[in-house]
Motif scaffolding. Structure first.
Motif, PDB file in Angstrom:
ATOM      1  N   ILE A  68      46.808  35.311  43.802  1.00 56.95           N
ATOM      2  CA  ILE A  68      46.586  36.359  44.773  1.00 56.95           C
ATOM      3  C   ILE A  68      45.991  37.357  43.778  1.00 56.95           C
ATOM      4  CG2 ILE A  68      47.134  37.672  46.515  1.00 56.95           C
ATOM      5  CD1 ILE A  68      47.176  34.962  47.311  1.00 56.95           C
ATOM      6  N   ARG A  69      44.721  37.761  43.795  1.00 59.26           N
ATOM      7  CA  ARG A  69      44.156  38.895  43.051  1.00 59.26           C
ATOM      8  C   ARG A  69      43.719  40.091  44.177  1.00 59.26           C
ATOM      9  NH1 ARG A  69      41.119  34.953  41.980  1.00 59.26           N
ATOM     10  NH2 ARG A  69      41.530  33.557  40.339  1.00 59.26           N
ATOM     11  N   SER A  70      43.263  39.968  45.331  1.00 59.50           N
ATOM     12  CA  SER A  70      43.154  40.853  46.371  1.00 59.50           C
ATOM     13  C   SER A  70      43.446  40.368  47.726  1.00 59.50           C
ATOM     14  CB  SER A  70      41.589  41.449  46.045  1.00 59.50           C
ATOM     15  OG  SER A  70      40.829  40.441  46.545  1.00 59.50           O
ATOM     16  N   VAL A  71      43.441  41.374  48.646  1.00 64.26           N
ATOM     17  CA  VAL A  71      43.933  41.257  50.104  1.00 64.26           C
ATOM     18  C   VAL A  71      42.933  42.347  50.824  1.00 64.26           C
ATOM     19  CG1 VAL A  71      45.371  40.990  51.864  1.00 64.26           C
ATOM     20  CG2 VAL A  71      45.979  40.245  49.704  1.00 64.26           C
ATOM     21  N   LEU A  72      42.171  41.914  51.661  1.00 62.46           N
ATOM     22  CA  LEU A  72      41.406  42.913  52.376  1.00 62.46           C
ATOM     23  C   LEU A  72      41.761  42.636  53.995  1.00 62.46           C
ATOM     24  CD1 LEU A  72      37.938  43.049  50.631  1.00 62.46           C
ATOM     25  CD2 LEU A  72      39.981  44.647  50.454  1.00 62.46           C
TER      26      LEU A  72
END
Length: 72
Positions: A68-72
């Motif tokens: 996981i690098r980013s969550v939007l």
């Protein structure tokens, strides 16, 4: 939800009562068993997810195969 720039559908989630005040990111994970995502009113735990064009899976299986690098 957009995860690592890929659209995902959340099938199961639950509200987390704990407060993570010192976390600057909009997600928190141990990279093996859980994924907590910050919302406007607190945190939710993602339990089951489906990545675009992939099969539906529990979050533990998803995390063991993805970073996981980013969550939007």
């Amino acid at each position: 939800m957009i995860l690592n720039e890929v659209t995902c559908k959340v099938f199961k989630s639950k509200i987390i009562d704990e407060i993570f005040l010192d976390i600057k990111e909009n997600f928190y994970t141990d990279l093996r068993n859980f994924l907590f995502v910050k919302t406007g009113k607190g945190w939710i735990s993602i339990d089951e997810i489906q990545v675009e064009n992939k099969k539906r899976m529990n979050i533990g299986d998803f995390l063991r195969g993805n970073i996981i690098r980013s969550v939007l």
